[in-house]
Write an enzyme that holds these catalytic residues in place. Structure first.
Site, PDB file in Angstrom:
ATOM      1  NE  ARG A  78       5.742  -4.451   5.210  1.00 36.73           N
ATOM      2  CZ  ARG A  78       4.664  -3.794   5.667  1.00 36.73           C
ATOM      3  NH1 ARG A  78       4.071  -4.199   6.763  1.00 36.73           N
ATOM      4  NH2 ARG A  78       4.219  -2.738   5.039  1.00 36.73           N
ATOM      5  CB  THR A  80      -4.555  -3.435   8.098  1.00 40.25           C
ATOM      6  OG1 THR A  80      -4.604  -2.665   9.300  1.00 40.25           O
ATOM      7  CG2 THR A  80      -3.162  -3.391   7.527  1.00 40.25           C
ATOM      8  CG  ASP A 131       0.431   3.386   6.902  1.00 42.77           C
ATOM      9  OD1 ASP A 131      -0.522   2.733   6.434  1.00 42.77           O
ATOM     10  OD2 ASP A 131       1.531   2.879   7.189  1.00 42.77           O
ATOM     11  CE  LYS A 138      -2.316  -1.556   3.686  1.00 40.57           C
ATOM     12  NZ  LYS A 138      -1.900  -2.966   3.764  1.00 40.57           N
ATOM     13  CB  THR A 139       3.713   2.286   2.157  1.00 43.87           C
ATOM     14  OG1 THR A 139       2.924   1.989   3.305  1.00 43.87           O
ATOM     15  CG2 THR A 139       4.519   3.534   2.395  1.00 43.87           C
TER      16      THR A 139
END
Ligand code: ADE
Length: 346
Positions: A228, A168, A119, A74-75
């Site tokens: 990740r 999330t 975020d 997402k980032t």
């Protein structure tokens, strides 16, 4: 991840895949061009149109919300949007914006066309959310000055900006806030094994390490379909191979990941503890999330955010109106006998 949860995990020494540690390595391996970003094709295609059209009209793109389990990019997408639009990006998070003044200071300091990335936007409090609405809609910030009868509202005009937010926990975003993401709300999907393998090869190249094909697939198969996690495992395996003075082979990777407590399907000790509780203490379920959390001295939110998405994706648990149930696939994986379907109490 909030610092309280991190500390908690640290004390217990159990959350072996620490979000904070993993996040710090994201930057080095993060793709800096769209062409290097592997996967999430549908989202990329949609963004290309959204950003391209806004660019042609010489407008800031409309506000965008990304949601999905942690670690799916997402980032990274937010950074790529900033790159694409040639804009500066200011980064903050829901928990960091404590007062209306914090938000006011961030937004009034934006330059025209900037991207504001928030975020964990689900952790923004209600008062701040309400100040954000007019800022997103009409480019104005309403601020109340003073208290009681002498309080008055001033309206600050804002430069055009694009809010890119990530969460999330989409269910925790109120309907009014959701409706203001007029550019789109995009759900990030888990990656395929093939995509994860491609990401591992790319990351190995950046890190300057040679990796055998068998090792690539071994890491990928334990990476929870999550870039990740794949990158984190790659780094830990590289360390292990370095200390063993050996190449990154299938065998070495298996040893390194076994040592981290990651099993063949990518389950961590905390995932397995959840399955054990459901299967052994509660006869396979259904059992409420609160009960599972209490049995493990864990927070419900942590289980829901970090463990459940992958267990659901694997088909190891099911969510029923009466709670969580373990499937036969989970029973077999955990070394138990499957139960005939008519005996299941779902
Ligand atoms: N590293 C982390 N996520 C990635 C992605 N989606 N593509 C390429 N490299 C990545």
């Amino acid at each position: 991840m909030s610092s309280d949860k991190t500390n908690n995990a640290g004390e217990r020494g159990e959350r072996e895949i620490n979000e904070k540690d993993i996040r710090s390595l994201d930057t080095a391996l993060r793709p800096e061009r769209w062409d290097d970003y592997i996967g999430q094709k549908q989202i990329k295609d949609n963004l290309r149109v959204l950003l391209g059209a806004a660019k042609e009209r010489k407008h800031a793109p409309e506000h965008i919300l990304f949601y999905g389990p942690p670690g799916l990019g997402k980032t990274t997408l937010a950074h790529l949007i900033a790159k694409e639009t040639g804009a500066q990006m200011k980064v903050t998070s829901g928990p960091a914006i404590e007062k209306v003044g914090d938000l006011a200071s961030i937004i009034t300091n934006l330059s025209p066309g900037d991207i504001l990335f928030i975020d964990e936007i689900h952790r923004l409090n209600k008062t701040i959310e309400e100040v954000l609405y007019p800022a997103m809609e009409s480019g104005a910030l309403d601020i109340i000055i003073g208290k009681g009868p002498s309080a008055r509202t001033i309206q600050l005009e804002l430069p055009p900006f694009t809010l890119v937010a990530a969460t999330t926990r989409i269910a925790m975003i109120s309907a009014p806030l959701r409706s203001r993401f007029s550019g789109g709300i995009f759900r990030l999907e888990f990656y395929s094994d093939k995509e994860i393998e491609e990401i591992i090869r790319r990351s190995a190249k950046i890190l300057g390490v040679e990796i055998e094909e068998g090792a690539v697939s071994e890491i990928a198969s334990r990476s929870r379909f999550t870039p990740r996690t794949a990158n984190y495992f790659l780094k830990r395996c590289r360390d292990f191979a370095q200390m063993e003075r050996t190449a990154l082979s299938n065998d070495i990777v298996a040893k390194a990941l076994d040592m981290l407590g990651i099993d063949k399907r990518g389950l961590s000790p905390s995932d397995r503890a959840i399955l054990s509780v459901v299967i052994e203490k509660f006869a396979g379920g259904p059992v409420g999330l609160g009960t599972i959390a209490a049995a493990l001295s864990e927070e419900e939110e942590t289980i829901e955010e970090f463990n459940e998405p992958y267990l659901l994706q694997l088909g190891f648990i099911e969510r029923t109106p009466r709670g969580r149930s373990a499937t036969n696939a989970a029973r077999v994986h955990m070394g138990h006998k499957p139960v005939p379907s008519e005996q299941k109490l779902i």
